[in-house]
Scaffold this active site. Structure first.
Site, PDB file in Angstrom:
ATOM      1  N   ASP A  68      -8.729  -0.212 -16.042  1.00  0.00           N
ATOM      2  CA  ASP A  68      -8.787   0.371 -14.617  1.00  0.00           C
ATOM      3  C   ASP A  68      -7.993   1.634 -14.526  1.00  0.00           C
ATOM      4  OD1 ASP A  68      -6.865  -1.743 -15.001  1.00  0.00           O
ATOM      5  OD2 ASP A  68      -6.258  -0.818 -12.814  1.00  0.00           O
ATOM      6  N   ASN A  69      -7.322   1.914 -15.921  1.00  0.00           N
ATOM      7  CA  ASN A  69      -6.366   3.230 -15.478  1.00  0.00           C
ATOM      8  C   ASN A  69      -6.880   4.387 -16.376  1.00  0.00           C
ATOM      9  OD1 ASN A  69      -4.620   2.195 -13.895  1.00  0.00           O
ATOM     10  ND2 ASN A  69      -3.039   1.334 -15.292  1.00  0.00           N
TER      11      ASN A  69
ATOM     12  N   GLY B  38       0.810  -1.234   0.018  1.00  0.00           N
ATOM     13  CA  GLY B  38       0.091  -0.058   0.167  1.00  0.00           C
ATOM     14  C   GLY B  38       0.866   1.248   0.031  1.00  0.00           C
TER      15      GLY B  38
END
Length: 457
Positions: A251-252, A123
């Site tokens: 997704d981009n 993350g």
């Protein structure tokens, strides 16, 4: 100083579209970059550095906006393989507000900690990755592209392990400003789940807030028509900027046609259709010359998701319009980069430029710089190339487009402002070795000066 006008419109969609998350607690928060120019557009330029760190390093909520960060859920095709196990894995939507044009804007993060969608990731974001995103977004904005802006970079005091760069490496958290973080993959997820109600809600949300003037026989068709326009425009802008995004997965790509989510990007050193940015793009799927194809393919995947709520007959016209809209956008972008008005044979001019650059293999930035306004500037290292056969067709057609010489002093410089990979590495090296940020600050100033020149002449 303007006033911040907060929003929470994402909550209109309902909890199936996001997951409330907690930001990471970082050992340190060292302010490395604050984009006051972007902050002024949403009324946050008056924040003190301490307030800035509180909001964008420790993620204390902005008054009136989201009380809790939200990790958005989506799916996507990654290198044309469908992946239903996606979502914001190292970022979240932190806040929303309206800019000085009345547009809804998102403040999203990168490197803000793990979420339910992190999979095996930590993350986090490397400081080098954050610096690279500053450079990409500043350069593209200066060249007139629609792009996210790097709003904030804060070093976190963490040491991160990475397989693709020397480790341990320094950590950072980045905040980006976008008109929208709604991706093509956001629609794909609802279609995958066969949730027509949620998909209709998402279409309605997108039209209300990002495409209120879109039209078509149904809301889904209107949205797809809008997306074809924005996607084809983005593809054309990439080409004229000489930019290779590197990872044009569904997704981009967002519905507003803003370039965002910068990973292995590159500016092409030559007009080479096969030039790739990502070392893992072994087949050149997202190479320089295939970006329009990639974005058209992505539009088809969005249409496939929208078929859950609209018949193909309503969606087909927009899909069939992509090639023509791309060509029109390419003409517009090329004329703008050359600094000339429309003339007697715009298509011929574009064809001549593409032929000249492809044949000569010269640096595109040098060409645009030397011919700004449609007239050849003073002595250039490329003079022999311009006098050669590769530019014969261009030399024949460009006089019809010649206008007054550009007035900004930038056009009298010896060299154009560029952003090739060696420059990126040279800017990072003193930061890594001696915490010396002067090269980055100087480059940002140079880029913004170039942007001023493009907008004034």
């Amino acid at each position: 100083m303007s006033e911040f006008h907060p929003a929470t419109t994402i909550l209109e969609l309902g909890p199936e579209f996001y997951d409330p998350v907690r930001p990471a607690a970082f050992p340190q928060t060292i302010l490395r970059f604050r984009n006051d120019r972007a902050a002024a557009e949403i009324g946050l330029d008056g924040l003190s550095d301490a307030e800035w760190l509180a909001h964008f390093g420790r993620f204390q909520p902005l008054p009136g906006s989201l009380e809790t960060p939200l990790a958005l859920r989506y799916h996507g095709h990654q290198f044309r393989t469908y992946n239903p196990d996606l979502g914001d894995g190292r970022g979240f939507l932190f806040a929303q507000g309206f800019d000085d044009r009345g547009r809804l804007m998102d403040l999203g993060t990168k490197g803000s900690g793990q979420t339910p969608w992190s999979r095996a990731g930590d993350g986090r974001l490397t400081l080098k990755g954050a610096v690279r995103e500053i450079l990409a977004t500043e350069m593209l904005e200066a060249l007139g592209l629609l792009t996210s802006r790097t709003f904030s970079v804060i070093e976190t005091g963490e040491e991160l392990q990475r397989s693709d760069e020397p480790s341990p490496t320094r950590g950072a958290v980045l905040v980006r400003l976008n008109h929208s973080h709604v991706r093509y993959g956001s629609f794909q997820r609802q279609a995958y789940l066969q949730d027509a109600d949620a998909l209709n809600r998402l279409v309605g949300y997108a039209l209300r807030h990002f495409a209120p003037d879109a039209s078509g026989p149904s809301p889904a068709a209107a949205l797809l028509d809008h997306v074809v326009t924005t996607g084809s425009r983005l593809a054309a802008q990439f080409m004229v900027a000489g930019f290779v995004h590197g990872v044009l997965n569904t997704d981009n790509i967002n519905i507003t046609g803003e370039s965002f989510d910068y990973g292995p990007w590159r500016f092409a050193p030559a007009w080479d259709p096969d030039f790739t940015a990502a070392y893992f793009d072994h087949h050149g799927l997202y190479s320089f010359g295939r970006q329009a194809e990639a974005l058209q393919w992505n539009a088809f995947q969005l249409a496939g998701a929208l078929r859950l709520i609209a018949p193909l007959e309503e969606l087909r016209p927009a899909l069939e319009a992509f090639p023509d809209r791309y060509q029109a956008a390419l003409v517009t972008a090329m004329l703008a980069r050359l600094g000339v008005a429309s003339g007697p044979d715009d298509t011929g001019l574009v064809r001549a430029i593409e032929t000249a650059l492809t044949t000569s293999r010269m640096n595109p930035d040098r060409f645009w710089f030397d011919w700004r306004g449609g007239t050849r500037r003073g002595a250039s290292p490329a003079d022999a190339i311009y006098d050669g056969d590769a530019f014969a067709a261009f030399r024949a057609i460009v006089p019809a487009y010649a206008g007054p010489p550009p007035s900004h002093e930038y056009w009298s410089d010896a060299e154009p402002c560029t952003m090739l990979i060696d420059e990126v590495e040279a800017i990072w090296a003193p930061i890594a070795a001696a915490d010396d940020w002067s090269a980055l600050h100087a480059k940002i100033a140079a880029i913004r000066r170039m942007g001023e020149a493009h907008s004034t002449s």
